[in-house]
Scaffold this motif. Structure first.
Motif, PDB file in Angstrom:
ATOM      1  N   THR A 164      -8.412  -2.314  -5.684  1.00  0.00           N
ATOM      2  CA  THR A 164      -7.846  -2.004  -4.366  1.00  0.00           C
ATOM      3  C   THR A 164      -7.222  -0.610  -4.398  1.00  0.00           C
ATOM      4  O   THR A 164      -7.456   0.209  -3.498  1.00  0.00           O
ATOM      5  CB  THR A 164      -6.782  -3.037  -3.969  1.00  0.00           C
ATOM      6  OG1 THR A 164      -7.355  -4.336  -4.012  1.00  0.00           O
ATOM      7  CG2 THR A 164      -6.245  -2.775  -2.570  1.00  0.00           C
ATOM      8  N   ALA A 165      -6.458  -0.347  -5.438  1.00  0.00           N
ATOM      9  CA  ALA A 165      -5.797   0.960  -5.557  1.00  0.00           C
ATOM     10  C   ALA A 165      -6.825   2.085  -5.567  1.00  0.00           C
ATOM     11  O   ALA A 165      -6.665   3.091  -4.872  1.00  0.00           O
ATOM     12  CB  ALA A 165      -4.945   1.006  -6.815  1.00  0.00           C
TER      13      ALA A 165
ATOM     14  N   GLY B 115      -2.010   2.476  -4.577  1.00  0.00           N
ATOM     15  CA  GLY B 115      -2.958   3.430  -4.005  1.00  0.00           C
ATOM     16  C   GLY B 115      -2.313   4.339  -2.981  1.00  0.00           C
ATOM     17  O   GLY B 115      -2.759   5.463  -2.765  1.00  0.00           O
ATOM     18  N   TRP B 116      -1.272   3.857  -2.331  1.00  0.00           N
ATOM     19  CA  TRP B 116      -0.691   4.635  -1.235  1.00  0.00           C
ATOM     20  C   TRP B 116       0.491   5.488  -1.689  1.00  0.00           C
ATOM     21  O   TRP B 116       0.593   6.648  -1.341  1.00  0.00           O
ATOM     22  CB  TRP B 116      -0.281   3.698  -0.096  1.00  0.00           C
ATOM     23  CG  TRP B 116       0.079   4.452   1.145  1.00  0.00           C
ATOM     24  CD1 TRP B 116       1.334   4.791   1.559  1.00  0.00           C
ATOM     25  CD2 TRP B 116      -0.818   4.992   2.118  1.00  0.00           C
ATOM     26  NE1 TRP B 116       1.272   5.509   2.725  1.00  0.00           N
ATOM     27  CE2 TRP B 116      -0.032   5.646   3.092  1.00  0.00           C
ATOM     28  CE3 TRP B 116      -2.212   4.988   2.252  1.00  0.00           C
ATOM     29  CZ2 TRP B 116      -0.597   6.279   4.191  1.00  0.00           C
ATOM     30  CZ3 TRP B 116      -2.764   5.625   3.354  1.00  0.00           C
ATOM     31  CH2 TRP B 116      -1.961   6.260   4.293  1.00  0.00           C
ATOM     32  N   PHE B 117       1.399   4.885  -2.458  1.00  0.00           N
ATOM     33  CA  PHE B 117       2.621   5.603  -2.840  1.00  0.00           C
ATOM     34  C   PHE B 117       2.509   6.159  -4.254  1.00  0.00           C
ATOM     35  O   PHE B 117       2.394   5.394  -5.207  1.00  0.00           O
ATOM     36  CB  PHE B 117       3.835   4.686  -2.756  1.00  0.00           C
ATOM     37  CG  PHE B 117       4.088   4.144  -1.380  1.00  0.00           C
ATOM     38  CD1 PHE B 117       4.619   4.956  -0.386  1.00  0.00           C
ATOM     39  CD2 PHE B 117       3.779   2.833  -1.072  1.00  0.00           C
ATOM     40  CE1 PHE B 117       4.839   4.460   0.891  1.00  0.00           C
ATOM     41  CE2 PHE B 117       3.997   2.332   0.203  1.00  0.00           C
ATOM     42  CZ  PHE B 117       4.527   3.152   1.187  1.00  0.00           C
ATOM     43  N   PRO B 118       2.580   7.475  -4.411  1.00  0.00           N
ATOM     44  CA  PRO B 118       2.509   8.058  -5.750  1.00  0.00           C
ATOM     45  C   PRO B 118       3.595   7.496  -6.684  1.00  0.00           C
ATOM     46  O   PRO B 118       3.363   7.311  -7.868  1.00  0.00           O
ATOM     47  CB  PRO B 118       2.736   9.554  -5.490  1.00  0.00           C
ATOM     48  CG  PRO B 118       2.315   9.752  -4.069  1.00  0.00           C
ATOM     49  CD  PRO B 118       2.647   8.487  -3.353  1.00  0.00           C
TER      50      PRO B 118
ATOM     51  N   TRP C 105       5.041   4.210 -11.560  1.00  0.00           N
ATOM     52  CA  TRP C 105       5.788   3.154 -12.244  1.00  0.00           C
ATOM     53  C   TRP C 105       4.966   1.902 -12.521  1.00  0.00           C
ATOM     54  O   TRP C 105       5.132   1.258 -13.547  1.00  0.00           O
ATOM     55  CB  TRP C 105       7.037   2.765 -11.435  1.00  0.00           C
ATOM     56  CG  TRP C 105       8.060   3.847 -11.411  1.00  0.00           C
ATOM     57  CD1 TRP C 105       8.382   4.654 -10.359  1.00  0.00           C
ATOM     58  CD2 TRP C 105       8.871   4.284 -12.505  1.00  0.00           C
ATOM     59  NE1 TRP C 105       9.332   5.566 -10.721  1.00  0.00           N
ATOM     60  CE2 TRP C 105       9.668   5.355 -12.033  1.00  0.00           C
ATOM     61  CE3 TRP C 105       9.007   3.872 -13.833  1.00  0.00           C
ATOM     62  CZ2 TRP C 105      10.579   6.015 -12.843  1.00  0.00           C
ATOM     63  CZ3 TRP C 105       9.926   4.542 -14.638  1.00  0.00           C
ATOM     64  CH2 TRP C 105      10.698   5.604 -14.140  1.00  0.00           C
ATOM     65  N   VAL C 106       4.112   1.549 -11.608  1.00  0.00           N
ATOM     66  CA  VAL C 106       3.436   0.250 -11.746  1.00  0.00           C
ATOM     67  C   VAL C 106       2.087   0.353 -12.453  1.00  0.00           C
ATOM     68  O   VAL C 106       1.719  -0.530 -13.221  1.00  0.00           O
ATOM     69  CB  VAL C 106       3.250  -0.420 -10.358  1.00  0.00           C
ATOM     70  CG1 VAL C 106       2.626  -1.799 -10.509  1.00  0.00           C
ATOM     71  CG2 VAL C 106       4.582  -0.515  -9.633  1.00  0.00           C
ATOM     72  N   TYR C 107       1.381   1.456 -12.220  1.00  0.00           N
ATOM     73  CA  TYR C 107       0.025   1.519 -12.748  1.00  0.00           C
ATOM     74  C   TYR C 107      -0.067   1.373 -14.274  1.00  0.00           C
ATOM     75  O   TYR C 107      -0.899   0.615 -14.765  1.00  0.00           O
ATOM     76  CB  TYR C 107      -0.683   2.799 -12.278  1.00  0.00           C
ATOM     77  CG  TYR C 107      -2.152   2.791 -12.589  1.00  0.00           C
ATOM     78  CD1 TYR C 107      -2.997   1.875 -11.971  1.00  0.00           C
ATOM     79  CD2 TYR C 107      -2.696   3.667 -13.523  1.00  0.00           C
ATOM     80  CE1 TYR C 107      -4.343   1.838 -12.271  1.00  0.00           C
ATOM     81  CE2 TYR C 107      -4.045   3.635 -13.826  1.00  0.00           C
ATOM     82  CZ  TYR C 107      -4.864   2.721 -13.197  1.00  0.00           C
ATOM     83  OH  TYR C 107      -6.197   2.679 -13.503  1.00  0.00           O
ATOM     84  N   PRO C 108       0.815   2.061 -15.034  1.00  0.00           N
ATOM     85  CA  PRO C 108       0.748   1.881 -16.494  1.00  0.00           C
ATOM     86  C   PRO C 108       0.961   0.424 -16.912  1.00  0.00           C
ATOM     87  O   PRO C 108       0.317  -0.067 -17.840  1.00  0.00           O
ATOM     88  CB  PRO C 108       1.888   2.755 -17.010  1.00  0.00           C
ATOM     89  CG  PRO C 108       2.157   3.725 -15.934  1.00  0.00           C
ATOM     90  CD  PRO C 108       1.840   3.042 -14.648  1.00  0.00           C
ATOM     91  N   VAL C 109       1.865  -0.243 -16.210  1.00  0.00           N
ATOM     92  CA  VAL C 109       2.126  -1.654 -16.517  1.00  0.00           C
ATOM     93  C   VAL C 109       0.874  -2.477 -16.238  1.00  0.00           C
ATOM     94  O   VAL C 109       0.430  -3.288 -17.053  1.00  0.00           O
ATOM     95  CB  VAL C 109       3.305  -2.185 -15.656  1.00  0.00           C
ATOM     96  CG1 VAL C 109       3.560  -3.648 -15.951  1.00  0.00           C
ATOM     97  CG2 VAL C 109       4.551  -1.347 -15.891  1.00  0.00           C
TER      98      VAL C 109
END
Ligand SMILES: Nc1ncnc2c1ncn2[C@@H]1O[C@H](COP(=O)(O)OP(=O)(O)OP(=O)(O)O)[C@@H](O)[C@H]1O
Ligand SMILES: [Mg+2]
Lengths: 299, 352
Positions: free
Chosen positions: B236-237, B181-184, B189-193
């Protein structure tokens, strides 16, 4: 957009008989070079030919501010008045360091303003209190953020008393009225001892009774603390009631049209002769005095 | 001034609404009677309804110096329920705010007691339900007489597994959510996973988990962690990145730096979302817990169900289900209390 010919004093009114009008602001477009600012020794805030354009969703550019200059003296109460969309918020946000100018410079106490800090307190129009914090926690937010809460804990109570919210310390923002919330927002900014307090239509959403109430509170705080104030408002009476100096802005592009000094001693009477004469002048300048104001000057 | 009146006004409103809900003394005593009458009926049915088609006496068990057969244990349970609700009623009688809540439950409790009586009559007394698949209530309680200690051990095993997996999953999920949520960059990198792995039911990883982790316990804990991680992290994000800009700007004009913006602005703003994620995750975690235990744990209620089924001891399966119902309800209730406490500020601001 046409700038109408302004015969005398740049303000389209007979300035000779009206000593409060700053004749040095000959025309809106030359107000910059002849900024009727106080002598530079008392100066706390200096805005020097600031320009800002926005690009909207369709790719059109909007000139929000063109070449705006303004100087504010320490302890002065300045109001900015002008029609909707003339760039008042844009200007105030740049003073606060929340936005950067495209060209020009903003200086606080001889230091360029590059980012927001507690030195430039800001009171938003509404809804900026943290809903998850109580009144007390909101007021102490700045102290906590800067790590000085322990030393200054006692001040929180003082400020709550000052704004007349004793008994509501543990209330959450949605449990208090809009007027109370704005007083909390003012206290939250003031407790940080800002060099300048910027207020963006802090009473815009309030009814006139509450508004008058907060205006008095604000004056009281200003006199007590001697904080420099820059207030954006739509309300001509409010500007005259509170300020030492009124800045009048025109839209598209946003420019300063002129300045009006208000030398009436406090407490001011809203029905006093001088008050009303200044009021008439401002309305005249804003083309609101007559029944059908030019549409672009609608407030 | 007009502000002073506010508390008076609030008190008025409060007494007004309380007046609407107040239950008169006579009515309340009726409600108390109804609350216990159902259970009393069940107790009487068990004690006096003749037992058909069961010649031999029921097996007796001795624990703590008391000897009981299954009917005795069942009646003892009913007596405890009666005592509980009668006691609760007396307590509520003197606490007017509790009266309405108690009265509202009376009809349900009566129906519950009556249903137990019917179940007992058809299941145990007349033996009309197909056995051994549908034991009567007394038979289910017999499981606790036979191996109460063993059921307790399995309950503790489940509870421990749940606690480890759930707490680690929540912590991990909130951590990931804050980063995304904080770092684009983290989002990229993580959101798709998260999005693609998150929709896979956690138990699908079971074969890997069992080979990768040294103990079955840690394998099952891992599965619970990932099933909790997904909803908590994504909500949370969303909560963090949805924080209105005004709050950050207000904080910055008050002299706040990044840590304050993250921990005192973004996270509090995300809290309602985080709790939505947690309650979704709780339901997932219960499922994963039981399935994981059924598929390869040395203990736990899921294991106990499986082990009992092998011996066709369906009454024990029911006993485990009853324990689960109680355990999971208690966990949900505890989470609700934590939520109510943390989101105190929302009370009266949002619906419900
Ligand atoms: N973020 C933005 N993106 C695009 N255009 C903007 C943006 N902010 C302001 N503008 C434009 O800049 C001009 C000045 O806006 P600004 O908000 O400063 O006006 P204002 O004087 O505060 O008006 P009001 O009195 O209605 O609050 C407007 O024409 C507006 O459309
Ligand atoms: Mg504005």
């Amino acid at each position: 957009m046409s700038v109408q010919p302004l015969p005398i004093g740049g303000l389209g009114i007979d300035a000779i008989n009206r000593p409060h009008i700053d004749t040095s602001a000959k025309r809106a477009d030359i107000a910059r070079s002849e900024n009727p600012s106080p002598s530079s020794d008392g100066e706390i805030l200096k805005i020097d030919s600031v320009t800002r354009t926005y690009t909207d969703a369709e790719g059109n550019t909007v000139e929000a501010l063109r070449d705006v200059s303004l100087s504010v003296k320490r302890g002065e109460f300045v109001s900015i008045i002008g029609s909707s969309g003339c760039g008042k918020t844009t200007l105030l946000r740049m003073i606060a360091g929340l936005d950067a100018p495209e060209s020009g410079e903003l200086v606080l106490n001889g230091e360029r303003i590059a980012r927001p800090s507690q030195k430039l307190g800001y009171v938003f129009q509404q809804g900026s209190l943290f809903p998850w914090q109580t009144v007390e926690q909101n007021i102490s937010a700045g102290l906590k953020a800067r790590g000085v809460y322990k030393e200054r804990k006692a001040d929180v109570k003082t400020y709550i008393e000052l704004i007349g919210l004793t008994g509501f310390e543990k209330s959450f923002p949605h449990q208090i009225s809009g007027g109370m919330a704005q007083r909390v927002a003012i206290a939250r900014a003031l407790i940080n001892n800002p060099a300048v307090l910027l207020l963006d239509e802090p009473m815009g959403a309030l009814d006139s009774l509450t508004r008058a109430d907060i205006q008095c509170k604000l004056l009281e705080l200003w006199k007590k603390r001697n904080t420099t104030m820059v207030l954006v408002t739509h309300d001509v009476d409010e500007a005259i009631f509170l300020s030492d100096r009124i800045v009048i802005m025109t839209p598209r592009p946003g420019k300063i049209q002129g300045f009006i000094s208000v030398k009436i001693p406090h407490p001011r009477h809203r029905g006093g002769i001088e008050f009303l004469s200044i009021r008439r002048d401002i309305l005249e300048v804003l083309h609101l005095a007559r029944a059908n104001p030019a549409p672009e000057y609608m407030i | 001034m007009n502000l002073r009146k506010k508390s008076g006004g609030a008190a008025l409103v409060f007494s007004g609404s309380a007046a609407n809900k107040t239950v008169s003394n006579a009515k309340f005593i009726w409600m108390m009677a109804a609350s216990v009458a159902g259970f009393l009926l069940a107790l009487l049915a068990n004690a006096f309804f003749p037992q058909a088609a069961h010649s031999a006496a029921f097996k007796e068990y001795t624990a703590l110096g008391v000897t009981l057969d299954m009917n005795g244990a069942y009646r003892l349970t009913l007596a405890l329920l009666i005592a509980l609700y009668a006691g609760g009623g007396i307590f509520a009688y003197f606490a007017p705010s509790g009266r309405a809540k108690y009265a509202k439950r009376a009809a349900f409790l009566f129906a519950l007691g009556a249903a137990l009586a019917l179940w007992d009559i058809f299941g145990t007394k007349l033996s009309l339900l197909p056995q051994p698949f549908f034991p009567g209530p007394a038979k289910i309680i017999e499981s606790f007489l036979i191996e109460g200690g063993y059921i307790w051990q399995n309950t503790l095993y489940s509870l421990r597994l749940f606690a480890v997996g759930f707490l680690a999953g929540v912590a991990f999920g909130i951590g990931t959510g804050i980063l995304i949520g904080w770092f684009p960059k983290a989002y990229y990198w993580v959101y798709p996973v998260l999005k693609t792995t998150g929709v896979i039911p956690a138990v699908a990883w079971m074969p890997f988990a069992l080979t990768l982790f040294p103990t079955p316990f840690s394998a099952a804990a891992f599965l619970i962690i990932i099933c909790v991680w997904f909803p908590v992290a994504s909500l949370t994000a969303a909560g963090i990145s949805g924080t209105p800009k005004t709050y950050f700007e207000a904080a910055r004009t008050l002299g706040a730096k990044t840590p304050y913006l993250v921990f005192r602005v973004a996270i509090p703003h995300a809290m309602p979302n985080i709790f939505t994620g947690i309650s979704t995750a709780t339901a997932f975690a219960f499922t994963t817990l039981v399935i994981a235990e059924m598929m390869g744990q040395p203990g736990g209620l899921g294991y106990y169900i499986n082990a009992s089924k092998v011996w066709s001891a369906y009454y024990k399966v029911f006993a485990a289900i009853v324990v689960m119902a109680i355990l999971f309800s208690v966990i949900m209730r505890a989470l609700e209390l934590v939520r109510g406490r943390v989101l105190r500020w929302q009370k009266g601001m949002v619906k419900s």
